[in-house]
Design an enzyme around this catalytic site. Structure first.
Site, mmCIF file in Angstrom:
data_model
loop_
_atom_site.group_PDB
_atom_site.id
_atom_site.type_symbol
_atom_site.label_atom_id
_atom_site.label_comp_id
_atom_site.label_asym_id
_atom_site.label_seq_id
_atom_site.Cartn_x
_atom_site.Cartn_y
_atom_site.Cartn_z
ATOM 1 N N ASP A 72 34.146 35.083 37.125
ATOM 2 C CA ASP A 72 35.202 34.648 36.697
ATOM 3 C C ASP A 72 35.429 33.215 36.912
ATOM 4 O OD1 ASP A 72 36.021 35.623 38.918
ATOM 5 O OD2 ASP A 72 38.286 35.539 38.169
ATOM 6 N N ASP A 104 32.772 26.195 41.349
ATOM 7 C CA ASP A 104 33.486 27.218 41.629
ATOM 8 C C ASP A 104 33.264 28.558 40.616
ATOM 9 O OD1 ASP A 104 35.248 29.004 42.882
ATOM 10 O OD2 ASP A 104 36.933 27.779 42.198
ATOM 11 N N GLU A 138 38.671 37.311 40.807
ATOM 12 C CA GLU A 138 38.920 36.525 41.954
ATOM 13 C C GLU A 138 40.012 35.603 41.527
ATOM 14 O OE1 GLU A 138 38.689 33.524 45.298
ATOM 15 O OE2 GLU A 138 38.257 33.179 43.143
ATOM 16 N N GLU A 139 39.804 34.885 40.494
ATOM 17 C CA GLU A 139 40.851 33.806 40.125
ATOM 18 C C GLU A 139 42.068 34.518 39.548
ATOM 19 O OE1 GLU A 139 40.228 30.879 41.219
ATOM 20 O OE2 GLU A 139 37.847 30.693 40.977
#
Length: 380
Positions: A72, A104, A138-139
């Site tokens: 993500d 990222d 994760e974000e």
């Protein structure tokens, strides 16, 4: 046009999928297909609305090396501010791979896959196991991603000796910094209760702003610890303060504040909570605190993993790396609870979460080689 390398071809393919958190948009299917072709056992784990997968290759005997990361990405922000479309994935005239997730962390994911493809082809009977732990959360809130997968792995006694997380750790050159730990994060929402009243009759009211201000000032000035060789001192920051009815002549009945500790291994959650409560009690406040622990501090001291990563960076780039525990939290905090040595190694983080996110395309080739050399040092 020059043909792209395998790493860059895969990185572009991943970036072109608009996997804004918690969406995955087929990134994991692509990765799982590549790994399955190498003989990996694949285990998709969709938890609530989050796609995750666990993959494993090799024998049950010997050490386990895990590559961890997320598919993500954060939202793009205003599209008109981007020089190129955020999901176009192109390499510009400066040799920069541009697009959301380039740094990222889709670049890292591509480097991991290509390094492992090469390693398994050259060492089909390698020692131990290579595993992947990949999430699409994760974000975002990070409740149903790595944290939930780790809980499942722990429940069935999966062993993870070493883990490389592909977070963009580097500052100016690939491999100049690796993260060998992170500070803990402890958040809190404070409610201070007073008595609402008229500003002209303060003796009939209790102003929670006036009552809380000296206590918050004391917290802001407090020395929590000295840190240690691996961690800076614990820090305290108020991030939100709210009170008032909107009228200028009314003393509010309540104040809310949000604050956060980034804490080293020199402090504990319980110790910080007790010290905060002691200060509020000393000031005689009528208060309530809702605490929220985002993660405990973790540290990987010099040992097999950090030594192998450092040596690989030296072999590939000629540079010495600097281990660091600075920055925010990462999914490494969940993996470390398994007793795993965790190191974060990825590309330069100068443009992460920004408009026009980009990474030097050649840096991903360097990163692939570092991952490959680390595999050789640990599992060949």
């Amino acid at each position: 046009m020059t043909a792209l390398s395998p790493t860059l071809e895969l990185a572009c393919d991943l970036i072109r999928r608009p996997s804004v958190t918690p969406l995955d948009e087929g990134c994991q299917d692509l990765m799982m297909r590549r790994l399955a072709a190498l003989g990996f056992a694949i285990e998709p784990m969709r938890i609530e609305d989050v796609d995750n997968f666990w993959a494993s290759h090799g024998s049950q005997d010997g050490p386990v090396l895990c590559f961890a990361g997320h598919t993500d990405v954060v939202p793009t922000g205003p599209l008109q501010a981007w020089q190129h479309g955020p999901f176009e994935a192109l390499i510009d005239e400066q040799g920069m791979l541009c697009g959301r997730g380039a740094a990222d962390m889709k670049g890292s994911l591509a480097s991991m896959i290509i390094a492992v493809e090469r390693f398994v082809a050259e060492y089909p009977n390698h020692k131990g196991r290579i595993t992947f732990l990949i999430t699409s959360d994760e974000e975002g809130p990070a409740h149903h991603g790595t944290k939930a997968v780790v809980e499942r792995l722990a429940a069935r006694n999966e062993r993870l000796d070493w883990c490389i997380v592909g977070e963009p750790s580097s500052t100016t050159l690939v491999g100049d910094v690796v993260k060998n730990g992170r500070r803990g994060s402890l958040g809190a929402t404070l409610t201070v209760r007073g008595i609402q009243g008229h500003v002209a009759y303060p003796h009939l009211a209790r102003n929670p702003i006036h009552l809380a201000a000296p206590a918050l000032a004391e917290l802001a000035a407090e020395h929590w610890d000295d840190g240690n060789a691996f961690f800076p001192p614990t820090s305290f920051q108020v991030s939100n303060l709210n009170a008032g009815t909107g009228a200028t002549n009314v003393i509010p009945g309540e104040l809310k504040a949000v604050f956060n500790f980034r804490f080293s291994t020199e402090s504990t959650v319980e110790g910080l909570q007790q010290r905060v409560n002691a200060i509020f009690d000393k000031h005689g406040l009528d208060y309530h605190i809702d605490w929220a622990l985002s993660g405990l501090p973790f540290l990987t001291e010099p040992g097999a993993l950090l030594d192998a990563v450092s040596a690989s960076i030296r072999t590939v780039t000629g540079r010495e790396t600097t281990p660091s525990t600075s920055g925010g939290t990462s999914d490494g905090r969940f993996i470390a609870t398994l007793g795993t040595q965790v190191v974060e190694l990825g590309p330069v983080n100068a443009t992460i979460h920004q408009v026009n996110e980009r990474v030097l395309a050649s840096d991903l080739e360097v990163l692939t080689e570092i991952y490959y050399q680390t595999l050789v040092k640990l599992l060949a």
